[in-house]
Design a protein around this motif. Structure first.
Motif, mmCIF file in Angstrom:
data_model
loop_
_atom_site.group_PDB
_atom_site.id
_atom_site.type_symbol
_atom_site.label_atom_id
_atom_site.label_comp_id
_atom_site.label_asym_id
_atom_site.label_seq_id
_atom_site.Cartn_x
_atom_site.Cartn_y
_atom_site.Cartn_z
ATOM 1 N N HIS A 127 -2.968 5.654 5.669
ATOM 2 C CA HIS A 127 -1.942 5.976 4.894
ATOM 3 C C HIS A 127 -2.086 7.665 4.854
ATOM 4 N N LEU A 130 -4.874 1.472 3.857
ATOM 5 C CA LEU A 130 -5.436 2.498 3.039
ATOM 6 C C LEU A 130 -5.874 3.743 3.739
ATOM 7 N N ALA A 142 0.705 4.294 -2.643
ATOM 8 C CA ALA A 142 -0.011 5.352 -2.505
ATOM 9 C C ALA A 142 1.397 6.342 -2.693
ATOM 10 N N VAL A 188 -5.528 4.170 -5.802
ATOM 11 C CA VAL A 188 -4.856 2.720 -5.313
ATOM 12 C C VAL A 188 -6.322 1.780 -4.846
ATOM 13 N N VAL A 231 -5.160 11.363 -4.160
ATOM 14 C CA VAL A 231 -5.214 9.842 -4.105
ATOM 15 C C VAL A 231 -6.381 9.600 -3.459
ATOM 16 N N VAL A 260 0.655 -1.248 0.070
ATOM 17 C CA VAL A 260 0.109 0.132 0.051
ATOM 18 C C VAL A 260 0.879 1.215 -0.128
ATOM 19 N N ASP A 261 1.935 1.306 0.662
ATOM 20 C CA ASP A 261 2.830 2.610 0.796
ATOM 21 C C ASP A 261 3.617 2.731 -0.529
ATOM 22 N N ILE A 284 -3.220 9.404 1.152
ATOM 23 C CA ILE A 284 -4.416 8.959 0.696
ATOM 24 C C ILE A 284 -5.467 9.980 1.038
ATOM 25 N N GLY A 308 -8.437 6.110 -2.356
ATOM 26 C CA GLY A 308 -8.403 4.456 -1.884
ATOM 27 C C GLY A 308 -9.480 3.979 -2.061
#
Length: 471
Positions: free
Chosen positions: A212, A209, A47, A167, A138, A43-44, A215, A140
């Motif tokens: 983060h 998500l 993102a 993402v 961004v 995920v990192d 996001i 999610g």
């Protein structure tokens, strides 16, 4: 197609976890594929790629975004047979329904979003100001298993067309369809980082998500219970949220001469995806004075809905998606029996030795305080509820925590009046067709925000007003 990698920053890459999730065919109970059990490191990476890509993508003209999306759609249409096979194999959807509704109908949605993007008021001139609707950043996107392509289309496509980067986490139960869409994005030549796919378990990837810092928004579809948890976690970081959640939708048959069309509409809504549809019309409200006539029609029509092998063209109802769904639906059928409802058709399913099949089960003499009338079953279970007056029908229709979908069948003027009084985001009047340009979403515990149409594009933007004396 290699399902064992993640799609991050424009490339298929191994997952940081180096572990996998099995994908089961619910019609045969066999494992036939595996996808990564992604983690927070995946995920990192996604993102960061999406955040890096965002400034240039935000500055890309809407016309160019649409042109790239058209390339994506053209390639995606060329692999239709593979996509249909994926939906049949991972969800158990009957092949005819899978091709028409799970796949081809989504082309129409994508085309609608492209058309609307060129007409969207990203810049609006008011008498004393100019309003710019800027992409949020961004996004999610978290989607469920029951419509493995349709739910993606409702989030990923408008978000990207609005100028956001994405993402995306598909369901761990039906992830393969998403891989074909990712392949189409790759072939279309979108800039690196605009679209990212991270497969994995719901809680682990979903939490990452939500947590983060890069996001900006979470768009989620799933159960109301799960959505509440996701929303609380996302709001801890003051992220924007959009939630499309559960439903317990009524189909109201007003007093009329012929009930057949209304019954068929209700059956199609509820049974064709084995009841696994958030908008399913799972409560059939009928005039008590015509109860016997309607129950006879129900029993006459029901045999047309053939349960069986989803690979056969004549099958209308395939298996439920998993052992968990089978157990849940079986438990609700038992609750209906224990609660005193009368079985008009179906009943407790057989052991799922050859697949997670449940026959359409119809309960009569249901009262709206029963668990089967209040809670989302997500299976082919219909509650038939009699009423005496139109006022009572409206009251029953609104007497649930949900307000996602509804239908009213009867004389048009009265049906329109009743439809306006039902607290639901979408209401179908007689045989009114679905309009892809209309907003989709619910009242009460059925969600927050809207998908579909222009609203579904603007959901991914933030208005900014510049007070410049206007024009």
């Amino acid at each position: 197609m290699d399902f064992t990698k993640q799609y991050i920053d424009g490339a298929w890459v191994p997952s940081a976890s180096q572990t996998y999730i099995d994908v089961e065919n619910p019609a045969t109970k066999t494992v036939f594929a595996k996808v990564p059990a992604g983690n927070a490191a995946d995920v990192d990476a996604a993102a960061k790629a999406a955040a890096k890509a965002f400034p240039a993508w935000e500055a890309t003209p809407p016309k160019t975004r649409v042109e790239l999306m058209q390339k994506m759609l053209s390639y995606f249409q060329s692999i239709e047979d593979d996509v249909v096979q994926a939906v049949v194999s991972e969800l158990g959807a009957p092949v005819t329904f899978a091709r028409a509704n799970h796949v081809r109908y989504q082309y129409e949605r994508i085309e609608s979003y492209m058309d609307l993007t060129l007409r969207a008021p990203f810049v609006e001139y008011l008498p004393k100001s100019t309003v710019y609707r800027r992409p949020l950043g961004v996004i999610g996107c978290i989607t469920p298993w029951n419509y493995p392509l349709g739910q993606i289309v409702q989030k990923v496509i408008p978000a990207i067309l609005a100028g956001c980067t994405v993402v995306f986490k598909p369901s761990q139960h039906t992830p393969l369809t998403a891989y074909y869409l990712a392949d189409a994005f790759d072939h279309a030549g979108f800039p690196k980082g605009v679209f990212n796919l991270v497969a994995g378990r719901g809680s682990e990837i979903g939490n990452a998500l939500c947590d983060h810092p890069l996001i900006n928004m979470i768009s989620f579809t799933g159960s109301t219970e799960a959505g509440s948890g996701v929303a609380q976690r996302a709001l801890a970081g003051l992220k924007r949220i959009s939630m499309e959640l559960g439903g317990k939708s009524p189909c109201v048959l007003l007093k009329q001469d012929n009930y057949e069309s209304g019954i068929r509409s209700c059956f199609n809504s509820l049974f064709l995806n084995a009841g696994q549809t958030c908008t399913a019309l799972s409560r059939l409200l009928i005039p008590r004075s015509d109860k016997g006539k309607i129950e006879t029609l129900i029993k006459q029509i029901l045999p047309e809905y053939i349960v069986g092998d989803p690979t056969k063209a004549e099958t209308k109802i395939g298996p439920l998606s998993s052992q968990h769904q089978y157990d849940t639906v079986k438990g609700y059928i038992q609750k209906g029996i224990d609660g005193g409802a009368r079985i008009l058709a179906g009943g407790l399913p057989d052991a799922p030795d050859a697949g997670y099949y449940v026959r359409p089960t119809i309960f009569a003499d249901v009262t709206n305080d029963m668990a089967i009338a209040q809670e989302e079953i997500f299976g082919p279970v219909l509650c038939v509820i009699p009423y005496d007056t139109v006022e009572e029908a409206v009251k029953i229709a609104n007497d649930t925590p949900y307000g996602l979908n509804a239908a009213v069948w009867g004389p048009k003027t009265l049906a329109l009046d009743v439809g306006r009084r039902i607290l639901a985001g979408n209401v179908y009047i007689n045989d009114g067709p679905r309009d892809v340009e209309a907003p989709f979403g619910g009242f009460k515990e059925s969600g927050i925000g809207r998908e579909g149409g222009l609203d579904g594009i603007l959901e991914f933007t933030e208005p900014q007003a510049l007070f410049d004396h206007g024009n």
